[in-house]
Scaffold this motif. Sequence first.
Motif, short mmCIF file in Angstrom:
data_model
loop_
_atom_site.label_atom_id
_atom_site.label_comp_id
_atom_site.label_asym_id
_atom_site.label_seq_id
_atom_site.Cartn_x
_atom_site.Cartn_y
_atom_site.Cartn_z
N GLY A 1 51.42 36.00 42.97
CA GLY A 1 51.31 35.77 44.41
C GLY A 1 50.17 34.86 44.81
O GLY A 1 50.02 34.54 45.99
N ASP A 2 49.36 34.42 43.84
CA ASP A 2 48.24 33.50 44.09
C ASP A 2 47.26 34.06 45.12
O ASP A 2 46.75 33.32 45.96
CB ASP A 2 48.77 32.14 44.54
N CYS A 3 46.99 35.36 45.05
CA CYS A 3 46.12 36.00 46.03
C CYS A 3 44.69 35.46 45.99
O CYS A 3 44.04 35.30 47.02
CB CYS A 3 46.08 37.51 45.80
N MET A 4 44.18 35.18 44.79
CA MET A 4 42.80 34.78 44.65
C MET A 4 42.49 33.47 45.36
O MET A 4 41.43 33.31 45.97
CB MET A 4 42.43 34.66 43.17
N ALA A 5 43.43 32.54 45.33
CA ALA A 5 43.16 31.21 45.88
C ALA A 5 42.81 31.27 47.36
O ALA A 5 41.92 30.57 47.84
CB ALA A 5 44.36 30.30 45.66
N CYS A 6 43.53 32.11 48.11
CA CYS A 6 43.31 32.15 49.55
C CYS A 6 42.18 33.10 49.95
O CYS A 6 41.59 32.93 51.02
CB CYS A 6 44.58 32.59 50.27
N HIS A 7 41.89 34.07 49.11
CA HIS A 7 40.94 35.11 49.53
C HIS A 7 39.56 34.92 48.95
O HIS A 7 38.77 35.88 48.95
CB HIS A 7 41.50 36.48 49.16
N THR A 8 39.23 33.75 48.45
CA THR A 8 37.90 33.50 47.91
C THR A 8 37.36 32.19 48.45
O THR A 8 37.90 31.12 48.16
CB THR A 8 37.92 33.46 46.37
N ALA A 9 36.30 32.28 49.24
CA ALA A 9 35.62 31.08 49.74
C ALA A 9 34.37 30.78 48.94
O ALA A 9 33.89 29.65 48.93
CB ALA A 9 35.26 31.27 51.22
N ASP A 10 33.85 31.79 48.27
CA ASP A 10 32.60 31.66 47.52
C ASP A 10 32.80 32.37 46.18
O ASP A 10 33.19 33.54 46.14
CB ASP A 10 31.48 32.32 48.32
N ASN A 11 32.52 31.67 45.09
CA ASN A 11 32.70 32.25 43.76
C ASN A 11 31.90 33.53 43.56
O ASN A 11 32.29 34.39 42.75
CB ASN A 11 32.30 31.25 42.68
N SER A 12 30.82 33.68 44.28
CA SER A 12 30.01 34.90 44.14
C SER A 12 30.62 36.07 44.90
O SER A 12 30.14 37.20 44.76
CB SER A 12 28.58 34.65 44.63
N ARG A 13 31.66 35.80 45.72
CA ARG A 13 32.32 36.86 46.47
C ARG A 13 33.83 36.79 46.26
O ARG A 13 34.59 36.54 47.18
CB ARG A 13 32.02 36.74 47.97
N PRO A 14 34.30 37.02 45.03
CA PRO A 14 35.75 36.91 44.79
C PRO A 14 36.53 37.94 45.61
O PRO A 14 36.15 39.10 45.72
CB PRO A 14 35.87 37.18 43.28
#
Length: 511
Positions: free
Chosen positions: A130-143
Motif C-alpha cells: 500500500g506504500d504507506c511509508m511514502a506518504c506518512h514520513t516527512a522526516d527520516n527521524s520520525r518514520p
Amino acid sequence: MTNHRFRSEPGHARHDASFGGYRRPVRVASFAAAFALFALFLAWHASDDDEASPTDELPLSRAQAQSASRVPPASSISPASPATMQTAASDATGAPNPNAGSNAALAAAPRDDANSTDLVKRGEYLARAGDCMACHTADNSRPFAGGLPMSTPFGTIYTPNITPDPDTGIGRWSDAQFVRAMQEGIGKSGEHLYPAFPYTEYTRVAGRDLLAIRAYLNTLAPIRYAPPRNDLSFPFNQRWLMVFWNLFNFREGRFVPDPKMSPQWNRGAYLVEGLAHCEECHTPRNFMQGLKTSERFSGEVQAGWHAFNITPDKAGGIGNWSDDDLVRYLAKGAVAGRANAAGPMADVVENSTQYLSDPDLRAIGVYLRSLPPVAGGATRARDQWGKPADDVTRLRGTAIAGVNGAQLFLANCATCHAWTGRGIGADKPLAYPSLIHNSAVGALDAGNLAMVILHGVSRKTKDADVMMPAFASELNDDEVAALANYVTRQFGDPRATLTAADVAKLRVRQP
C-alpha cells in the motif's frame, strides 16, 4: 431512462398560467432558502468539528508532496510466500475472500492472532504493497509520524501520524475505526476523509488484510508529533461536501473474485485495484477529480509528472513489454531499452514494489495485460524512438551563438549518457541509461524529461542507489527547453517540444 413529459389538460391551461404559475416560484424560492440555511448550518458545524480534529486525515495519494525525504525501510523485509500472503484473506482458489472483511470477522478475530509474529510480518508486507511509508514520513527521524505536505488544487494537506502514539497518532483508534477509514473513508470521529485519499481503492481490501496492517502499525515506535493543520480554502475545508462527491465517485465494497479467471489474475486484480491503488495515478480525472472509468489506466499528468498509459496497447501502453520486463521494472525500477523510474514512480519502486514477491509482481502483470487496450492517439511505442548522435564531431571547432541544445547536451549530459546517447553500463544495476529507446524521451509529452533535467533522479533499491543530479540551479528555462528539445529530436519523438514558459511552470513542481 425514458424522459416522461407531463402535459396539462386543456381545461387547466388558465389555472396553470396564473394561479399555479404564481405558486411555483414561491415554493421553489422557499425551498432554496431553506436549503441554503441548512447548508450554512452544516458548513458551520463541519468547520467547528474540523477545528477540533485537525490531524485525522489520511494521505492523498493523488496529490504530490511539496517536499519529501527519502525514508529507509522500517526493517529488512523478506517477501512472504504466496501461501503466507493469502492466509486468512483468501479462499481455496487463491483469490481474496470477499467475506474476510465483514463485521463478523472483525468481531471474531482472536486477540492472540492479532499480535502474532506471522500476522505482523504479513501486515508489514501489505503496508509495503500500500506504500504507506511514502506518504506518512516527512522526516527520516520520525518514520510514519506524518507531516508530509501534499499540494492539491484546493490547498495543502498534511499527512497524519499513524504511529501508535495515543495522543497524536492512532493509538486510541479501534480496529473497527481503522477498517472503516480504509474501506469507507470515514475517520475516527465520523468525519469524511478527503476523496484523494485512496479509500476508493482500499475499499476493496479484505478486512483481515487491513487488520494485519493495523497489527504491524501497532508494533511501530510511538512518536509524539502533531503534524501541521491543513490549509484548505473554503468551501473545500468543509468535510460534509464529501457526501456529494462520494455519491458520484465512490462505490463501497470488497473485491469479489471472478470465478471465470485464474487465481493469478484474481490476485493481480486484488492488488492493482486495492492496496497498490494504481488507478489513482494512471487514470485520468473527471471535472470532480474522480476517476474516469471509461479511460482506466490510460495515463494522467499530475503535478508535472506523466503517469504513463499502462494498458496492453502496443503503441500507447505496455503491450510490447515482456512479463520479465514488467517484473524487473517494478522490482528494480529500470529495464534497459525500455524505461527508468523517476519522480513519483521511483518512490513507488523504492518504498513499495521492490518488496513484493515475484509471484505477486507477475500476478500484477497478468492483470494489467487483461485490461482493454487504449492507444490514446499513440502510433508508435515510446521506447521505439531514437538514433545515436554525432554532434560532437559536427560542433568541433564551430563557434556557438545563442542557446544551443547540442552544446548543452555535450557539456552537461555526455559524461554519463555518452555523447552518442547510448549510455554507459548497458543493463548493469548502476548503469547510466541509454537515451535511445527510452520511454521518457520517446513520450509525446516531454514534461517528464524536463522534470528529470530540473530535479534529477533518486531511486534506492536493494541492489542499486541511483542518482542523477538536478540542473535546476545550473540551467535557466531557455537552456532547459533547448536541451530537452535536442534530446527529444535526436533520441526521442521529435514532435515533443517545450518552450521556456513550459519549463517555468514545471520548475516550481515537486521533484
